[in-house]
Write a protein that holds these residues in place. Structure first.
Motif, PDB file in Angstrom:
ATOM      1  N   GLU A 273      10.118 -10.095  -8.859  1.00 50.57           N
ATOM      2  CA  GLU A 273      10.611 -11.411  -8.994  1.00 50.57           C
ATOM      3  C   GLU A 273       9.560 -12.520  -9.310  1.00 50.57           C
ATOM      4  OE1 GLU A 273      13.341 -14.867  -7.983  1.00 50.57           O
ATOM      5  OE2 GLU A 273      13.352 -12.593  -8.605  1.00 50.57           O
ATOM      6  N   ARG A 274       8.404 -12.183  -8.453  1.00 53.11           N
ATOM      7  CA  ARG A 274       7.219 -13.302  -8.638  1.00 53.11           C
ATOM      8  C   ARG A 274       6.873 -13.049 -10.308  1.00 53.11           C
ATOM      9  NH1 ARG A 274       1.828 -10.944  -6.094  1.00 53.11           N
ATOM     10  NH2 ARG A 274       3.388 -10.679  -4.394  1.00 53.11           N
ATOM     11  N   HIS A 275       6.828 -11.993 -10.909  1.00 54.48           N
ATOM     12  CA  HIS A 275       6.170 -11.887 -12.430  1.00 54.48           C
ATOM     13  C   HIS A 275       7.419 -11.995 -13.340  1.00 54.48           C
ATOM     14  CE1 HIS A 275       2.063 -11.075 -11.420  1.00 54.48           C
ATOM     15  NE2 HIS A 275       2.519 -10.603 -10.553  1.00 54.48           N
ATOM     16  N   ASP A 276       8.579 -12.120 -12.877  1.00 54.35           N
ATOM     17  CA  ASP A 276       9.691 -12.313 -13.877  1.00 54.35           C
ATOM     18  C   ASP A 276       9.987 -10.974 -14.803  1.00 54.35           C
ATOM     19  OD1 ASP A 276      12.080 -13.245 -14.885  1.00 54.35           O
ATOM     20  OD2 ASP A 276      10.890 -14.707 -16.355  1.00 54.35           O
ATOM     21  N   LEU A 277      10.226  -9.887 -14.377  1.00 57.08           N
ATOM     22  CA  LEU A 277      10.421  -8.685 -15.222  1.00 57.08           C
ATOM     23  C   LEU A 277      11.613  -7.837 -14.821  1.00 57.08           C
ATOM     24  CD1 LEU A 277       8.377  -5.597 -14.186  1.00 57.08           C
ATOM     25  CD2 LEU A 277       8.024  -7.709 -12.984  1.00 57.08           C
ATOM     26  N   ALA A 278      12.323  -7.298 -15.646  1.00 58.50           N
ATOM     27  CA  ALA A 278      13.417  -6.443 -15.324  1.00 58.50           C
ATOM     28  C   ALA A 278      12.851  -5.310 -14.822  1.00 58.50           C
ATOM     29  CB  ALA A 278      14.006  -6.100 -16.656  1.00 58.50           C
ATOM     30  N   VAL A 279      13.519  -4.656 -14.040  1.00 59.42           N
ATOM     31  CA  VAL A 279      13.135  -3.340 -13.297  1.00 59.42           C
ATOM     32  C   VAL A 279      14.233  -2.360 -13.797  1.00 59.42           C
ATOM     33  CG1 VAL A 279      12.951  -1.708 -11.325  1.00 59.42           C
ATOM     34  CG2 VAL A 279      11.920  -4.381 -11.305  1.00 59.42           C
ATOM     35  N   ILE A 280      13.974  -1.356 -14.543  1.00 61.71           N
ATOM     36  CA  ILE A 280      14.919  -0.264 -15.049  1.00 61.71           C
ATOM     37  C   ILE A 280      14.815   0.915 -14.284  1.00 61.71           C
ATOM     38  CG2 ILE A 280      15.679   1.033 -17.271  1.00 61.71           C
ATOM     39  CD1 ILE A 280      14.688  -1.232 -18.756  1.00 61.71           C
ATOM     40  N   GLU A 281      15.886   1.154 -13.316  1.00 58.47           N
ATOM     41  CA  GLU A 281      15.894   2.412 -12.558  1.00 58.47           C
ATOM     42  C   GLU A 281      16.529   3.597 -13.103  1.00 58.47           C
ATOM     43  OE1 GLU A 281      17.300   3.406  -7.907  1.00 58.47           O
ATOM     44  OE2 GLU A 281      17.998   1.659  -8.937  1.00 58.47           O
ATOM     45  N   ASP A 282      15.839   4.444 -13.306  1.00 63.51           N
ATOM     46  CA  ASP A 282      16.020   5.886 -13.695  1.00 63.51           C
ATOM     47  C   ASP A 282      16.488   6.777 -12.583  1.00 63.51           C
ATOM     48  OD1 ASP A 282      16.576   8.342 -15.090  1.00 63.51           O
ATOM     49  OD2 ASP A 282      14.821   8.368 -16.245  1.00 63.51           O
ATOM     50  N   ASP A 283      17.745   6.738 -12.140  1.00 65.16           N
ATOM     51  CA  ASP A 283      18.219   7.435 -11.133  1.00 65.16           C
ATOM     52  C   ASP A 283      18.776   8.794 -11.223  1.00 65.16           C
ATOM     53  OD1 ASP A 283      18.868   7.023  -8.103  1.00 65.16           O
ATOM     54  OD2 ASP A 283      20.889   6.969  -8.909  1.00 65.16           O
ATOM     55  N   ILE A 284      18.392   9.474 -12.443  1.00 62.75           N
ATOM     56  CA  ILE A 284      19.035  10.686 -12.947  1.00 62.75           C
ATOM     57  C   ILE A 284      19.025  11.762 -12.005  1.00 62.75           C
ATOM     58  CG2 ILE A 284      17.347  11.566 -14.148  1.00 62.75           C
ATOM     59  CD1 ILE A 284      19.472  12.164 -16.311  1.00 62.75           C
ATOM     60  N   TYR A 285      18.004  11.791 -11.070  1.00 62.29           N
ATOM     61  CA  TYR A 285      17.500  12.956 -10.306  1.00 62.29           C
ATOM     62  C   TYR A 285      18.145  12.832  -8.863  1.00 62.29           C
ATOM     63  CZ  TYR A 285      14.703  14.871 -14.091  1.00 62.29           C
ATOM     64  OH  TYR A 285      14.085  15.599 -15.359  1.00 62.29           O
ATOM     65  N   ALA A 286      18.758  11.893  -8.534  1.00 62.59           N
ATOM     66  CA  ALA A 286      18.849  11.615  -7.166  1.00 62.59           C
ATOM     67  C   ALA A 286      19.714  12.528  -6.415  1.00 62.59           C
ATOM     68  CB  ALA A 286      19.572  10.102  -7.175  1.00 62.59           C
ATOM     69  N   ASP A 287      20.848  12.841  -7.310  1.00 59.97           N
ATOM     70  CA  ASP A 287      21.768  13.985  -6.806  1.00 59.97           C
ATOM     71  C   ASP A 287      21.346  15.407  -6.900  1.00 59.97           C
ATOM     72  OD1 ASP A 287      23.966  12.289  -6.058  1.00 59.97           O
ATOM     73  OD2 ASP A 287      24.334  12.243  -8.260  1.00 59.97           O
ATOM     74  N   THR A 288      20.009  15.323  -7.321  1.00 60.42           N
ATOM     75  CA  THR A 288      19.533  17.059  -7.103  1.00 60.42           C
ATOM     76  C   THR A 288      18.799  17.180  -5.751  1.00 60.42           C
ATOM     77  OG1 THR A 288      17.562  16.367  -8.148  1.00 60.42           O
ATOM     78  CG2 THR A 288      19.299  17.250  -9.663  1.00 60.42           C
ATOM     79  N   ALA A 289      18.883  15.994  -5.018  1.00 63.39           N
ATOM     80  CA  ALA A 289      18.297  16.131  -3.632  1.00 63.39           C
ATOM     81  C   ALA A 289      18.405  17.416  -2.866  1.00 63.39           C
ATOM     82  CB  ALA A 289      18.581  14.940  -2.599  1.00 63.39           C
TER      83      ALA A 289
END
Length: 468
Positions: A273-289
């Motif tokens: 928010e402070r530096h005005d950038l997009a955050v691209i979350e690669d969530d592909i491994y979450a369901d291998t928990a």
């Protein structure tokens, strides 16, 4: 011994057996019934001793399987190598990656090894897809799907994410041709040619490929194998250069399976928010928990800056080219770009997967997979720590691989061809960076069971890597 309770005597006996490696990492302990019979103890006494060992993290209970020797983190040396912060640069991905992919060995030590029966999860998935195909009527085959994808699948994905703490509507999701396609759309929507993108180091080489193709520059941010991207280092990067986007994998980042703590996630969002950038979350491994799937970073996104990308390829099937994206403030543009780059997704494939999720088959598969992956991981790490020279490994709580750090004289890149000559595929550390770092590191997958062929291939690695 005379002053100890019976459960303490049994606890001590089991502990000594683990220390003496009578039962090694990943081995199953004798059943409660056999311990009762052999040690002449009551069931309650045996259960109490096992529960005390479990509380110490020495063993773990697996439903309908028994108790198994688990990891002892204090005895495992973790990687200490750290990436350097360097100025943004263009990306050039090694041809070595194409060679690895061409041998179908991105997650295997052995090239083109396809054997064994289909697992029950894939049999059930194929049945669901087959039923969807047979339900096609009239001229259905003449029509394209909507750009956002089949609403039934988006509804099931929304329910699935709700269990992980993220309340998302089907309208906020778009079906893609896998996670790589989702990442591609996210970068196209949020960046322009020449922009700087911050990535994890070591990080996912597939992201580096996308950055190269889109003409984007990369700045690498040091990453811990325990907690993921270093927030102090990211802040330094953002203060020094104008960064347009940051690609991050909070849940079990490749190559080492790092899991980002919630405090780090909140700091990342504040920096974005402070530096005005997009955050691209690669969530592909979450369901291998190996335990509960962690909440996504997207669940904390109050400023609409997080673009979540994921797919079924790591948790279900590499061959199922279905992913999804939630584009935050860029979602409308992403829908347009999806139309341009893919046009439409397969209707019957989406319907089949939707049914597979709705009838509980997907959830059942994930529960079974947790136990299989944990067993594979434990056996791999136990084997690595029998090597003749010091080996440091990550201890991931999810994902499909460990990050292995070898002595400084080892060059995994130069060992690649020697491995091929011996029928083994290694994935060298420098592939996970644009700056040639991590030469003494490699990624090893535990996605597959350790059958005789893979055990033999793993046993050849010390000679190939350490004796060069």
């Amino acid at each position: 011994m005379g002053g100890e309770y019976l459960y303490q005597q049994l606890e001590g006996w089991l502990l000594q057996g683990i220390l003496d490696q009578r039962w090694k990492l990943g081995d199953r302990l004798p059943s409660i019934r056999s311990l009762c019979s052999e040690q002449k103890l009551s069931k309650a006494t045996v259960q109490h001793a096992l529960q005390r060992l479990e509380a110490q993290g020495l063993i773990e209970a697996r439903p309908k399987a028994g108790y198994f020797v688990s990891l002892q983190p204090d005895g495992v040396k973790k990687p200490v190598s750290r990436a350097r912060i360097e100025a943004p640069r263009p990306v050039s991905v090694s041809d070595l990656l194409l060679d690895i992919m061409g041998r179908s060995a991105a997650f295997d030590l052995l090239p083109d090894l396809h054997s064994g029966d289909l697992p029950p999860a894939i049999v059930a998935l194929n049945r669901s897809i087959g039923r969807a195909l047979r339900r096609q009527k009239g001229e259905d085959y003449q029509y394209y799907d909507k750009p956002a994808g089949f609403v039934g699948l988006r509804e099931q994905l929304a329910l699935h994410h709700a269990k992980r703490g993220w309340a998302v509507s089907p309208e906020q999701l778009c079906i893609t041709s896998g996670c790589q396609h989702a990442l591609f759309l996210a970068l196209m929507a949020s960046c322009e040619r020449g922009d700087v993108v911050a990535v994890e180091a070591p990080g996912f080489y597939g992201v580096l490929q996308l950055l190269e193709q889109l003409g984007l520059r990369v700045v690498e941010v040091p990453t811990s194998m325990d907690t993921g991207m270093d927030m102090d280092a990211l802040e330094e990067v953002l203060e020094r250069w104008k960064v347009r986007a940051c690609i991050v994998s909070p849940s079990f980042a490749t190559p080492g399976g790092a899991l980002m703590p919630e405090a780090y996630k909140k700091r990342l969002l504040a920096l974005a928010e402070r530096h005005d950038l997009a955050v691209i979350e690669d969530d592909i491994y979450a369901d291998t928990a190996l335990g509960r799937s962690p909440d996504p970073l997207k669940a904390l996104d109050v400023d609409d800056r997080v673009i979540l990308c994921s797919s079924f390829s790591k948790c279900l099937s590499r061959d199922l080219r279905l992913g999804w994206i939630s584009g935050a403030r860029w979602h409308d543009r992403i829908l347009h770009l999806k139309l341009v780059t893919q046009l439409a997704s397969s209707n019957y494939l989406q319907q089949g997967v939707s049914e597979y999720m709705a009838d509980g088959s997907f959830s059942s598969h994930l529960r079974r997979q947790r136990h299989e992956l944990r067993t594979n991981r434990d056996k791999l790490i136990a084997s690595l720590h029998t090597w003749p020279e010091e080996v440091r490994t990550s201890i991931p709580q999810g994902g499909l691989s460990v990050w292995v750090e070898l002595p400084g004289h080892v060059d995994t890149l130069s060992s690649y061809m020697r491995g091929l000559e011996n029928g083994v595929i290694i994935t060298p550390g420098p592939l996970f960076s644009v700056s040639g770092q991590f030469a003494n590191c490699l990624r090893i997958s535990f996605a597959h069971p350790w059958n005789a062929s893979r055990k033999e291939a793993l046993g050849r690695l010390p000679g190939l890597l350490l004796n060069a």
